[in-house]
Every structure is written in structure tokens, then in C-alpha cells.
Design an enzyme around this catalytic site. Structure first.
Site, PDB file in Angstrom:
ATOM      1  CE1 TYR A  43       1.900   3.912  -3.749  1.00  0.00           C
ATOM      2  CE2 TYR A  43       0.395   4.550  -5.500  1.00  0.00           C
ATOM      3  CZ  TYR A  43       1.633   4.096  -5.093  1.00  0.00           C
ATOM      4  OH  TYR A  43       2.601   3.825  -6.024  1.00  0.00           O
ATOM      5  CG  HIS A  64       2.778  -5.231   6.661  1.00  0.00           C
ATOM      6  ND1 HIS A  64       2.651  -4.036   6.005  1.00  0.00           N
ATOM      7  CD2 HIS A  64       3.768  -5.896   6.011  1.00  0.00           C
ATOM      8  CE1 HIS A  64       3.529  -3.969   5.004  1.00  0.00           C
ATOM      9  NE2 HIS A  64       4.224  -5.078   4.999  1.00  0.00           N
ATOM     10  CE  LYS A 106       3.554  -1.646 -15.158  1.00  0.00           C
ATOM     11  NZ  LYS A 106       2.275  -1.929 -15.820  1.00  0.00           N
ATOM     12  CB  THR A 109       8.998   0.939   0.010  1.00  0.00           C
ATOM     13  OG1 THR A 109       8.656  -0.445   0.087  1.00  0.00           O
ATOM     14  CG2 THR A 109      10.487   1.096  -0.170  1.00  0.00           C
ATOM     15  CD1 TRP A 110       7.164   7.755  -1.344  1.00  0.00           C
ATOM     16  CD2 TRP A 110       5.082   7.266  -2.036  1.00  0.00           C
ATOM     17  NE1 TRP A 110       6.658   8.859  -1.984  1.00  0.00           N
ATOM     18  CE2 TRP A 110       5.385   8.579  -2.415  1.00  0.00           C
ATOM     19  CE3 TRP A 110       3.828   6.740  -2.369  1.00  0.00           C
ATOM     20  CZ2 TRP A 110       4.469   9.381  -3.106  1.00  0.00           C
ATOM     21  CZ3 TRP A 110       2.924   7.537  -3.057  1.00  0.00           C
ATOM     22  CH2 TRP A 110       3.239   8.834  -3.426  1.00  0.00           C
ATOM     23  CB  SER A 149      -0.903   0.016   1.242  1.00  0.00           C
ATOM     24  OG  SER A 149      -1.689  -1.136   1.290  1.00  0.00           O
TER      25      SER A 149
HETATM   26  P1  PAP Z   1       5.600  -3.694   1.399  1.00  0.00           P
HETATM   27  O1  PAP Z   1       4.302  -3.395   2.070  1.00  0.00           O
HETATM   28  O2  PAP Z   1       5.794  -5.144   1.116  1.00  0.00           O
HETATM   29  O3  PAP Z   1       6.785  -3.093   2.083  1.00  0.00           O
HETATM   30  P2  PAP Z   1       5.102  -1.565  -0.471  1.00  0.00           P
HETATM   31  O4  PAP Z   1       6.264  -0.652  -0.422  1.00  0.00           O
HETATM   32  O5  PAP Z   1       3.860  -1.159   0.203  1.00  0.00           O
HETATM   33  O6  PAP Z   1       5.550  -3.035  -0.047  1.00  0.00           O
HETATM   34  O7  PAP Z   1       4.657  -1.809  -1.967  1.00  0.00           O
HETATM   35  C1  PAP Z   1       5.383  -1.587  -3.069  1.00  0.00           C
HETATM   36  C2  PAP Z   1       4.533  -0.733  -3.967  1.00  0.00           C
HETATM   37  O8  PAP Z   1       4.830   0.648  -3.709  1.00  0.00           O
HETATM   38  C3  PAP Z   1       4.882  -0.978  -5.415  1.00  0.00           C
HETATM   39  O9  PAP Z   1       3.687  -0.660  -6.137  1.00  0.00           O
HETATM   40  P3  PAP Z   1       3.413  -1.232  -7.601  1.00  0.00           P
HETATM   41  O10 PAP Z   1       3.614  -2.705  -7.539  1.00  0.00           O
HETATM   42  O11 PAP Z   1       1.992  -0.874  -7.895  1.00  0.00           O
HETATM   43  O12 PAP Z   1       4.343  -0.551  -8.512  1.00  0.00           O
HETATM   44  C4  PAP Z   1       5.964   0.050  -5.620  1.00  0.00           C
HETATM   45  O13 PAP Z   1       6.237   0.336  -6.975  1.00  0.00           O
HETATM   46  C5  PAP Z   1       5.368   1.237  -4.885  1.00  0.00           C
HETATM   47  N1  PAP Z   1       6.364   2.230  -4.516  1.00  0.00           N
HETATM   48  C6  PAP Z   1       7.588   2.021  -3.956  1.00  0.00           C
HETATM   49  N2  PAP Z   1       8.207   3.191  -3.775  1.00  0.00           N
HETATM   50  C7  PAP Z   1       7.375   4.156  -4.225  1.00  0.00           C
HETATM   51  C8  PAP Z   1       7.466   5.577  -4.311  1.00  0.00           C
HETATM   52  N3  PAP Z   1       8.550   6.226  -3.903  1.00  0.00           N
HETATM   53  N4  PAP Z   1       6.428   6.253  -4.822  1.00  0.00           N
HETATM   54  C9  PAP Z   1       5.331   5.609  -5.251  1.00  0.00           C
HETATM   55  N5  PAP Z   1       5.174   4.268  -5.193  1.00  0.00           N
HETATM   56  C10 PAP Z   1       6.191   3.549  -4.695  1.00  0.00           C
END
Ligand code: PAP
Length: 327
Positions: free
Chosen positions: A227, A138, A294, A77-78, A74
Site C-alpha cells: 500500500y 481475502h 483517510k 477497494t483501491w 490493506s
Molecule cells: P476491505 O478489505 O474491507 O475491502 P480496504 O479497501 O482494504 O477494505 O480498506 C479500506 C482502506 O483503504 C481505508 O483505509 P483507512 O481506514 O486507513 O483510511 C480506505 O480509506 C483506504 N482506501 C480506499 N480507497 C483508497 C484509495 N483510492 N487510495 C488509498 N486508500 C484508499
């Protein structure tokens, strides 16, 4: 007064007792090669579940600890990057060529509570305030350590949710890309498990609802973020976050462009250019790069059939009915 939620494992004293209790929990085949166990209404693989139970028993919050909570995929990481950059902005200017986010992955700077052992809690020192640490989790609200959620604690919880269809697609892609599978899981199989609620810390709807309700009851303790709002109006959301954490941007900071600098440092484009986020390994063998795919809104349209999309919409509508929340 509300009745306290029973924590059946809270009084577990030794490993044998823990093992007995774990073996008594309902189990299901999951999206990964590891079975999931159901604990307090939510599904987990065994390792993070043990971490949840440990945190319930042993975690002792500091006065101003901050928790970045999400259902997986969700925007965890961001938000780890944003929280770290925001809270440490005085000592570590986001424009600095030596900023820690330039050589450490967000997951290294802000650890998951449920992946730490109790002896490691105190070694987390990632905030300028000695009475505070920044953790991620989580863990659903009902299972969050009571030491954190009691009203007498000043700890703050920042919750981020994401569109359900994008959340599912992100999870499905992650599971198949990571080393969690012996052989790839099909979209249909993953979808059925997700709809049944069998995903890590799922059902995702109950996860979101728990924090939504708490954010309404206790807006000083729980900030509910989305998000999509972070993507579409990052400045507004970052200021909202800073105010909630009682670290509002000063006039000078605003004038110096600090808000933009934090957003830019933590953006998908910027984080994915940094070497550590491309290659190095993170906990349990996940590569750092698997947390970046993405980073867009609406990618579900490229994967889900119209029937799948409307089934998820329907569950979302049913689960959130009457709560004032829509996604
Ligand atoms: P986690 O809960 O397992 O730690 P998490 O970071 O929530 O994972 O999920 C990764 C998603 O955040 C990915 O989404 P997507 O599969 O739809 O692309 C990842 O690309 C997205 N993400 C990671 N960093 C960023 C960022 N800086 N800005 C926007 N989206 C991001």
C-alpha cells in the site's frame, strides 16, 4: 514435490455434512457481533467461511483469471478500482465521462470470490478477455482454491499488504463504523483480538507471509505489492502491475498520459467525490462510504499508544524473521 495441504472440507457433499464440519471448528468471540471460526489456521465469520469452502470445492478458473488478494483493510477497494481500470483501459478510457467507475463502486465491479455462490461465478464478466475475470478475495494462500494455485494454471494473483499498525487502525475504525457491532468495541479489546490473530482471515502476519513466500517462489504467478509503495510511487507500481499482468503500457499510452489518468481516476480524492461511493449500499449492508476513510500512511500514530505500537512491531519482527520480509 511439496506435500499438498489437506483440505478437510473438500469432500463435503451435502449441507448436513458441511454444518457438522463447521460446528466442529474452533470458535472465538470476534471484533464483530458474529463469532469467528478457525479453518485451516485462519479465522473467519461464518458467511465468508462458507464462501471459502464453496470456492475450494466448486470454483473453475478460466485461463487468465486475475485475483486481487488482501488481508482486509490493506487497500482492497483501491486495487479493485486500479485493476478494473487497467485491464479495461482500451474499451473504457479512464478519461471517459462514462467510465463505469463513475457510477459503480469498485466492490460492484470486482466481486469478492467468497461472497459469491458457485452459480454466480460465471456471471462475472468484468474483463475484456473472455478467458479472464477479475475477482477479489481475502482468502489466505493455504486455503486458496487449488484449481487457481496449481502451476498449470495461468491465473495471476496480485497481493497487496499494508503496514500492520495502519491495518489494525483501519480495521478497528471500520468495525465500529459499520453495522458489524451491537455496541462499539474498545480499542484495547480489538487490539488484543488482532494480536491473537482473531481478525477476518487473520492472523494477518500469516496471511501476508503465505503470499510473500509464494511470490518469491513463483514471481510470475504472485505479485507482492505494498500500500505504501502505491501511495509513494504510484506510476512505478502501476507499470510494474501492468507488466506482471502482461498488459504493459505501450509507448503511445505512456505519451498520452494514460498512466496518470488511471492513477487519478482511482485516487482516494477522486473516488470519494463520486456519488455511488458516498451513499449506496454494498453487500450485506455495508455502505460504500465505509470503505473510504483517510487513505493515508501512518494514521496509527493518532490512535495507538507507544506500548501498542511496539507490541505490534515486535510480533511483526518475530513472525517475519528469516523470511526476508519486513514491514
Ligand atoms: P476491505 O478489505 O474491507 O475491502 P480496504 O479497501 O482494504 O477494505 O480498506 C479500506 C482502506 O483503504 C481505508 O483505509 P483507512 O481506514 O486507513 O483510511 C480506505 O480509506 C483506504 N482506501 C480506499 N480507497 C483508497 C484509495 N483510492 N487510495 C488509498 N486508500 C484508499
Amino acid at each position: 514435490m511439496e506435500p499438498e495441504t489437506a483440505h478437510p472440507l473438500e469432500h463435503v457433499e451435502d449441507d448436513q455434512e458441511l454444518e457438522d464440519l463447521l460446528s466442529s471448528l474452533p470458535k472465538e468471540g470476534a471484533m464483530t457481533a458474529f463469532d469467528s471460526c478457525q479453518y485451516q489456521g485462519f479465522w473467519y465469520p461464518l458467511i465468508p467461511l462458507k464462501g471459502v469452502i464453496s470456492s475450494q470445492k466448486h470454483f473453475k478458473p478460466r485461463e487468465n483469471d486475475i485475483f486481487n488478494v488482501t488481508a482486509p483493510k490493506s487497500g482492497t477497494t483501491w486495487m479493485k478500482a486500479i485493476l478494473y481500470a487497467l485491464m479495461n483501459r482500451e474499451a473504457q478510457l479512464p478519461r471517459s465521462p462514462h467510465h463505469p467507475l463513475l457510477d459503480k463502486a469498485p466492490h460492484q465491479l470486482v466481486p469478492f470470490l467468497e461472497f459469491l455462490s458457485p452459480s454466480e461465478y460465471d456471471s462475472v464478466c468484468n474483463s475484456p478477455d473472455t478467458n479472464a475475470r477479475i475477482f477479489s478475495a481475502h482468502i489466505p494462500f493455504v486455503s486458496f482454491p487449488k484449481s487457481i494455485t496449481v502451476s498449470s494454471s495461468n491465473c495471476k494473483i496480485v497481493y497487496m499488504c499494508r503496514d500492520i499498525k495502519d491495518n489494525f487502525v483501519s480495521l478497528f475504525q471500520f468495525v465500529n463504523k459499520s453495522n458489524l457491532q451491537i455496541s462499539p468495541i474498545s480499542l484495547e479489546e480489538a487490539f488484543n483480538l488482532y494480536c491473537k490473530g482473531v481478525s477476518t482471515a487473520g492472523p494477518v502476519w500469516d496471511h501476508i507471509l503465505g503470499y510473500w513466500i509464494e511470490s518469491q517462489k513463483n514471481p510470475h504467478k504472485v505479485l507482492f505489492m505494498r500500500y505504501e509503495e502505491m501511495i509513494h510511487e504510484p506510476k512505478l507500481q502501476l507499470r510494474r502491475l501492468a507488466n506482471f499482468l502482461e498488459k504493459p503500457f505501450s509507448e503511445e499510452e505512456e505519451k498520452s498520459g494514460l498512466v496518470d489518468e488511471i492513477i487519478s481516476l482511482c485516487s482516494f480524492e477522486s473516488l470519494t467525490k463520486i456519488d455511488v461511493n458516498k451513499t449506496e449500499n454494498f453487500l450485506h449492508g455495508f455502505t460504500n462510504s465505509s470503505f473510504f476513510r483517510k487513505g493515508v500512511v501512518g494514521d496509527w500514530k493518532n490512535y495507538l499508544t507507544p506500548d501498542m505500537a511496539s507490541r505490534l512491531d515486535q510480533i511483526t519482527e518475530e513472525k517475519f524473521r528469516g523470511s526476508g520480509l519486513s514491514l
